[in-house]
Design a protein around this motif. Structure first.
Motif, short mmCIF file in Angstrom:
data_model
loop_
_atom_site.label_atom_id
_atom_site.label_comp_id
_atom_site.label_asym_id
_atom_site.label_seq_id
_atom_site.Cartn_x
_atom_site.Cartn_y
_atom_site.Cartn_z
N GLU A 128 43.46 34.76 39.15
CA GLU A 128 44.58 33.97 38.66
C GLU A 128 45.89 34.75 38.58
O GLU A 128 46.96 34.20 38.86
N THR A 129 45.82 36.02 38.23
CA THR A 129 47.05 36.83 38.06
C THR A 129 47.41 37.60 39.32
O THR A 129 48.59 37.66 39.71
N LEU A 130 46.41 38.20 39.96
CA LEU A 130 46.67 39.03 41.14
C LEU A 130 46.46 38.27 42.45
O LEU A 130 46.69 38.82 43.53
N LEU A 131 46.01 37.03 42.33
CA LEU A 131 45.79 36.16 43.50
C LEU A 131 44.78 36.75 44.48
O LEU A 131 44.92 36.62 45.71
N GLY A 132 43.78 37.42 43.94
CA GLY A 132 42.73 37.98 44.77
C GLY A 132 41.65 36.96 45.06
O GLY A 132 41.50 35.97 44.34
N ARG A 133 40.90 37.19 46.10
CA ARG A 133 39.77 36.32 46.42
C ARG A 133 38.60 37.17 46.89
O ARG A 133 38.75 38.34 47.20
N ARG A 134 37.42 36.54 46.92
CA ARG A 134 36.17 37.27 47.22
C ARG A 134 36.05 38.50 46.31
O ARG A 134 35.76 39.61 46.78
N VAL A 135 36.27 38.27 45.05
CA VAL A 135 36.32 39.38 44.08
C VAL A 135 34.91 39.85 43.74
O VAL A 135 34.04 39.06 43.41
N GLU A 136 34.71 41.14 43.84
CA GLU A 136 33.47 41.78 43.39
C GLU A 136 33.83 42.69 42.21
O GLU A 136 34.86 43.35 42.22
N CYS A 137 32.96 42.72 41.20
CA CYS A 137 33.22 43.55 40.02
C CYS A 137 31.95 44.31 39.67
O CYS A 137 30.85 43.76 39.74
N ARG A 138 32.11 45.58 39.32
CA ARG A 138 30.97 46.37 38.89
C ARG A 138 31.43 47.38 37.85
O ARG A 138 32.60 47.76 37.81
N THR A 139 30.49 47.81 37.03
CA THR A 139 30.83 48.77 35.98
C THR A 139 30.81 50.19 36.53
O THR A 139 30.11 50.49 37.49
N THR A 140 31.60 51.05 35.92
CA THR A 140 31.63 52.45 36.28
C THR A 140 32.07 53.23 35.04
O THR A 140 32.22 52.66 33.97
N THR A 141 32.26 54.53 35.17
CA THR A 141 32.76 55.33 34.06
C THR A 141 33.86 56.26 34.55
O THR A 141 33.85 56.71 35.70
N VAL A 142 34.82 56.53 33.67
CA VAL A 142 35.89 57.50 33.91
C VAL A 142 35.95 58.39 32.69
O VAL A 142 36.24 57.93 31.59
#
Length: 207
Positions: free
Chosen positions: A97-111
């Motif tokens: 909705e904000t960045l107008l991205g599509r086919r979005v994949e999300c995964r957890t990580t650590t920094v």
């Protein structure tokens, strides 16, 4: 005589190798918001404040490639849950909705031991002439207090396949840069995290 010539050739070769060595990497920092990163060598660096970023620090490279850190206020409904699944759903909604991205994949990580989220997605971006190009984006989101740190890299192409290919062409260089991102003691964080870790090349240059 032959032995002397051979030694001269070897010394000349070693001197040429030393001349071709890249200079040691430089860590760029923004201490107002407490972060630093080693940007790709040879890329054009920039630091600015934009409509979307309280601070932005990065570098541009080939194929309209880009790696940068953007600091902004934490958006509402962004990773507000104790559930990683719910947080990823919220981040996907934010990207769409904000960045107008599509086919979005999300995964957890650590920094630095902190929980973070990595998003990969495509965007359609119009240039100054109105021509639409494809943008492949890799973005790591990290929260600290009321601030959102987004470590972003992307590449462009006239087609999705070309955008992916352009991204993959310099993905190793970009990944090395992204992995050097470090949070220091700064705004939104009352505790020091110590000095930034050294990259392999930084360690090699240390006395």
């Amino acid at each position: 005589m032959a032995a002397v010539l051979a030694a001269v050739v070897v010394l000349a070769a070693l001197a040429a190798c030393r001349e071709q060595e890249l200079p040691p990497p430089v860590r760029s920092a923004n201490m107002d918001y407490g972060f630093s990163i080693v940007l790709p060598q040879g890329w054009k660096t920039f630091e600015e404040k934009t409509r979307d970023c309280l601070a932005s620090l990065g570098a541009t490279g080939p194929d309209d490639g880009l790696v940068y850190v953007c600091v902004r206020r934490r958006p509402p409904d962004f990773a507000t849950s104790q559930s990683e699944f719910v947080n990823c759903a919220q981040i996907k909604t934010y990207v769409e909705e904000t960045l107008l991205g599509r086919r979005v994949e999300c995964r957890t990580t650590t920094v630095q031991g902190r929980q973070a989220y990595e998003a990969l997605y495509l965007r359609d971006v119009a240039d100054a002439k109105g021509a639409v190009r494809k943008q492949f984006v890799n973005q790591t989101f990290l929260l600290r207090g009321d601030l959102l740190y987004a470590v972003t890299s992307y590449a462009m192409g006239t087609t999705e396949a070309k955008a992916h290919a352009a991204f993959n062409a310099h993905s190793e260089v970009v990944l090395r840069s992204v992995l050097t991102f470090f949070l220091h003691n700064g705004q939104g964080n009352g505790q020091s995290n110590g000095p930034p870790p050294q990259s392999d090349r930084e360690r090699a240059k240390s006395p």
